[in-house]
Design an enzyme around this catalytic site. Structure first.
Site, PDB file in Angstrom:
ATOM      1  N   SER A  24      -3.840  -7.827   6.418  1.00  0.00           N
ATOM      2  CA  SER A  24      -4.149  -8.122   5.015  1.00  0.00           C
ATOM      3  C   SER A  24      -2.902  -7.924   4.148  1.00  0.00           C
ATOM      4  O   SER A  24      -2.064  -7.068   4.446  1.00  0.00           O
ATOM      5  CB  SER A  24      -5.250  -7.163   4.564  1.00  0.00           C
ATOM      6  OG  SER A  24      -5.898  -7.627   3.410  1.00  0.00           O
ATOM      7  N   PRO A  25      -2.780  -8.688   3.071  1.00  0.00           N
ATOM      8  CA  PRO A  25      -1.610  -8.525   2.196  1.00  0.00           C
ATOM      9  C   PRO A  25      -1.535  -7.103   1.637  1.00  0.00           C
ATOM     10  O   PRO A  25      -2.547  -6.553   1.201  1.00  0.00           O
ATOM     11  CB  PRO A  25      -1.874  -9.508   1.051  1.00  0.00           C
ATOM     12  CG  PRO A  25      -2.945 -10.407   1.520  1.00  0.00           C
ATOM     13  CD  PRO A  25      -3.708  -9.705   2.579  1.00  0.00           C
ATOM     14  N   TYR A 181      -6.424 -10.471 -10.894  1.00  0.00           N
ATOM     15  CA  TYR A 181      -5.189 -11.143 -11.276  1.00  0.00           C
ATOM     16  C   TYR A 181      -5.498 -12.481 -11.963  1.00  0.00           C
ATOM     17  O   TYR A 181      -6.650 -12.799 -12.230  1.00  0.00           O
ATOM     18  CB  TYR A 181      -4.277 -11.285 -10.053  1.00  0.00           C
ATOM     19  CG  TYR A 181      -3.775  -9.938  -9.565  1.00  0.00           C
ATOM     20  CD1 TYR A 181      -3.054  -9.099 -10.417  1.00  0.00           C
ATOM     21  CD2 TYR A 181      -4.049  -9.478  -8.281  1.00  0.00           C
ATOM     22  CE1 TYR A 181      -2.608  -7.850  -9.994  1.00  0.00           C
ATOM     23  CE2 TYR A 181      -3.608  -8.228  -7.856  1.00  0.00           C
ATOM     24  CZ  TYR A 181      -2.891  -7.420  -8.719  1.00  0.00           C
ATOM     25  OH  TYR A 181      -2.450  -6.184  -8.309  1.00  0.00           O
ATOM     26  N   ARG A 229      -7.803 -16.124  -1.401  1.00  0.00           N
ATOM     27  CA  ARG A 229      -8.525 -14.841  -1.466  1.00  0.00           C
ATOM     28  C   ARG A 229      -9.227 -14.759  -2.808  1.00  0.00           C
ATOM     29  O   ARG A 229      -8.596 -14.958  -3.856  1.00  0.00           O
ATOM     30  CB  ARG A 229      -7.563 -13.658  -1.318  1.00  0.00           C
ATOM     31  CG  ARG A 229      -8.236 -12.319  -1.634  1.00  0.00           C
ATOM     32  CD  ARG A 229      -7.348 -11.119  -1.364  1.00  0.00           C
ATOM     33  NE  ARG A 229      -7.232 -10.873   0.063  1.00  0.00           N
ATOM     34  CZ  ARG A 229      -7.220  -9.643   0.614  1.00  0.00           C
ATOM     35  NH1 ARG A 229      -7.326  -8.565  -0.128  1.00  0.00           N
ATOM     36  NH2 ARG A 229      -7.100  -9.502   1.909  1.00  0.00           N
TER      37      ARG A 229
HETATM   38  C1  LIG Z   1      -0.776  -0.485  -0.006  1.00  0.00           C
HETATM   39  C2  LIG Z   1      -1.722  -1.610  -0.345  1.00  0.00           C
HETATM   40  C3  LIG Z   1      -1.249  -2.736  -1.001  1.00  0.00           C
HETATM   41  C4  LIG Z   1      -2.100  -3.831  -1.247  1.00  0.00           C
HETATM   42  N1  LIG Z   1      -1.581  -4.993  -1.759  1.00  0.00           N
HETATM   43  C5  LIG Z   1      -2.351  -6.124  -1.774  1.00  0.00           C
HETATM   44  C6  LIG Z   1      -1.775  -7.399  -2.040  1.00  0.00           C
HETATM   45  O1  LIG Z   1      -0.572  -7.552  -2.197  1.00  0.00           O
HETATM   46  N2  LIG Z   1      -2.617  -8.469  -2.073  1.00  0.00           N
HETATM   47  C7  LIG Z   1      -3.960  -8.352  -1.826  1.00  0.00           C
HETATM   48  O2  LIG Z   1      -4.675  -9.361  -1.855  1.00  0.00           O
HETATM   49  N3  LIG Z   1      -4.518  -7.152  -1.550  1.00  0.00           N
HETATM   50  C8  LIG Z   1      -3.742  -6.056  -1.495  1.00  0.00           C
HETATM   51  N4  LIG Z   1      -4.287  -4.850  -1.117  1.00  0.00           N
HETATM   52  C9  LIG Z   1      -5.709  -4.812  -0.747  1.00  0.00           C
HETATM   53  C10 LIG Z   1      -5.874  -4.990   0.775  1.00  0.00           C
HETATM   54  O3  LIG Z   1      -5.342  -6.217   1.229  1.00  0.00           O
HETATM   55  C11 LIG Z   1      -7.353  -4.869   1.185  1.00  0.00           C
HETATM   56  O4  LIG Z   1      -8.076  -5.899   0.557  1.00  0.00           O
HETATM   57  C12 LIG Z   1      -7.958  -3.513   0.835  1.00  0.00           C
HETATM   58  O5  LIG Z   1      -7.051  -2.455   1.102  1.00  0.00           O
HETATM   59  C13 LIG Z   1      -9.243  -3.246   1.625  1.00  0.00           C
HETATM   60  O6  LIG Z   1      -9.000  -3.352   3.010  1.00  0.00           O
HETATM   61  P1  LIG Z   1      -8.807  -2.057   3.975  1.00  0.00           P
HETATM   62  O7  LIG Z   1     -10.052  -1.237   3.807  1.00  0.00           O
HETATM   63  O8  LIG Z   1      -8.646  -2.641   5.361  1.00  0.00           O
HETATM   64  O9  LIG Z   1      -7.603  -1.316   3.500  1.00  0.00           O
HETATM   65  C14 LIG Z   1      -3.470  -3.741  -0.896  1.00  0.00           C
HETATM   66  C15 LIG Z   1      -3.941  -2.574  -0.300  1.00  0.00           C
HETATM   67  C16 LIG Z   1      -3.092  -1.532   0.004  1.00  0.00           C
HETATM   68  C17 LIG Z   1      -3.644  -0.304   0.712  1.00  0.00           C
END
Ligand SMILES: Cc1cc2nc3c(=O)[nH]c(=O)nc-3n(C[C@H](O)[C@H](O)[C@H](O)COP(=O)(O)O)c2cc1C
Length: 355
Positions: A24-25, A181, A229
């Site tokens: 994921s980003p 955003y 997304r």
């Molecule tokens: C350090 C960090 C940076 C993130 N930056 C982005 C981002 O650039 N773009 C985005 O769509 N989501 C971003 N997210 C959200 C994650 O992609 C994801 O949707 C969210 O953390 C939930 O997934 P997880 O439970 O697997 O962490 C970020 C999350 C983390 C932890």
């Protein structure tokens, strides 16, 4: 018919993913002048070595005003395009596909670095005037309402960034239309209070995103998949809040305009009630979109273990699992999952003695 599992390949237009696991980003706040560097090469490169099928870069701004902080990555000039090339090449050399997440932060821009508190950064301290669909306060700052001409300019910035993404060699583009955003600031009536063709009805609120998708689709190769997304819900109980039903309608419209894949995330204007956050807490969004549209769908949100991820894919609840924080803890999630699930995957020859 062979049953699906986490390591079944997935084809998006001409792009073949070797498995159903995506990184994921994740913003790293480690770029200089919008250029990714060694940190990004090692960070994204390790997860490619670790066997994911698809890596989606952190949100990458289409213009300087599109950033959150001055340390975000960008794709609005030739130097940034060049800086992405070796990263893209390394990831692809591992047999892994890479998509760039293109983005504009709108009213959520102009913040200090997280190590300096991620606070609104005023113009006199190097920040910029943030703009949005409407002058609705978010993150403690009230942005200026964008004019129609400025909306046109931003659409064009996405088109130019998409062309640069193709030039840099990316396999795919994901448009970030969630997490509060700019696109989300248009489609959610929580922020969008406009009275023109970009505000009011559902059709008007989604117009900016749909038009941008149409323009981007025209300048990327036919075989290149376009991903989006979204925040499937706002996690707010107000009357204006964006709903899952609207997300289903939006997803079908995006698919009709050439979008191949939707990741169903959530929120962005309010913190999620912690009591609602549990493994796979956003999975119902992906299930609804997948069942009610013909677009391929990814799920994101607290997917942390192999059995859980495999269950999501093998029961057809989503087409791809999109994992963020678990990949920070364990870049080799995919290789470990293959071992745990006893499903074969290719191990990089350099690492074979470890697996
Ligand atoms: C350090 C960090 C940076 C993130 N930056 C982005 C981002 O650039 N773009 C985005 O769509 N989501 C971003 N997210 C959200 C994650 O992609 C994801 O949707 C969210 O953390 C939930 O997934 P997880 O439970 O697997 O962490 C970020 C999350 C983390 C932890």
């Amino acid at each position: 018919m062979k049953t699906l599992n986490l390591f079944s390949p997935l084809t998006l237009r001409n792009l073949a993913l070797k498995n159903r696991i995506a990184v994921s980003p994740m913003q790293m706040y480690s770029a200089t002048d919008g250029k990714p560097g060694n940190w990004h090469l090692v960070h994204l490169g390790s997860r490619a070595v670790g066997g994911a099928g698809l890596i989606i870069t952190e949100c990458t701004a289409v213009s300087p005003e599109g950033m959150n902080t001055l340390s975000d990555t960008g794709l609005w000039n030739a130097e940034q395009t060049e800086a992405w090339k070796p990263i893209v090449k390394f990831v692809q050399e591992q047999g892994v596909a890479i998509a760039v997440q293109l983005w504009h932060s709108g009213g959520k821009g102009s913040h200090t670095h997280p190590n300096e508190g991620f606070k609104p950064m005023p113009v006199e301290h190097g920040g910029w005037v943030t703009k949005s669909s409407s002058a609705t306060t978010m993150s403690g700052v009230t942005p200026v309402e964008l004019t129609i001409a400025e909306i046109q300019t931003i659409k064009n910035d996405f088109v130019e960034a998409a062309k640069r993404a193709v030039e840099a060699g990316f396999d795919s583009i994901e448009m970030h239309a969630g997490h509060g955003y700019l696109f989300h600031q248009f489609y959610s009536a929580v922020i969008n209070k406009r009275n023109d063709i970009y505000g009011g009805s559902f059709e008007n609120r989604i117009r900016f995103l749909v038009e941008t998708v149409q323009e981007v689709r025209k300048v990327i190769p036919d075989g290149m998949p376009l991903l989006v997304r979204i925040s499937a819900v706002d996690y707010l109980e107000t009357e204006e809040a964006w709903t899952l039903d609207e997300s289903v309608r939006l997803s079908q419209i995006l698919a009709d305009n050439g979008v191949d894949f939707i990741t169903a995330s959530g929120g962005g204007f309010a913190f999620v009630d912690k009591s609602k956050v549990h493994p796979g807490y956003q999975l119902p969004f992906a299930i609804a979109i997948k069942q009610q549209t013909n677009v391929l769908t990814g799920t994101v949100g607290m997917i942390t273990d192999a059995a859980q991820a495999n269950q999501i894919i093998s029961t057809g609840q989503a087409d791809l699992v999109v994992i963020a924080r678990e990949f920070l803890r364990n870049p080799y999630f995919a290789l470990n999952a293959s071992k745990e699930l006893n499903i074969e995957t290719e191990i990089p020859w350099q690492y074979k003695r470890g697996f």
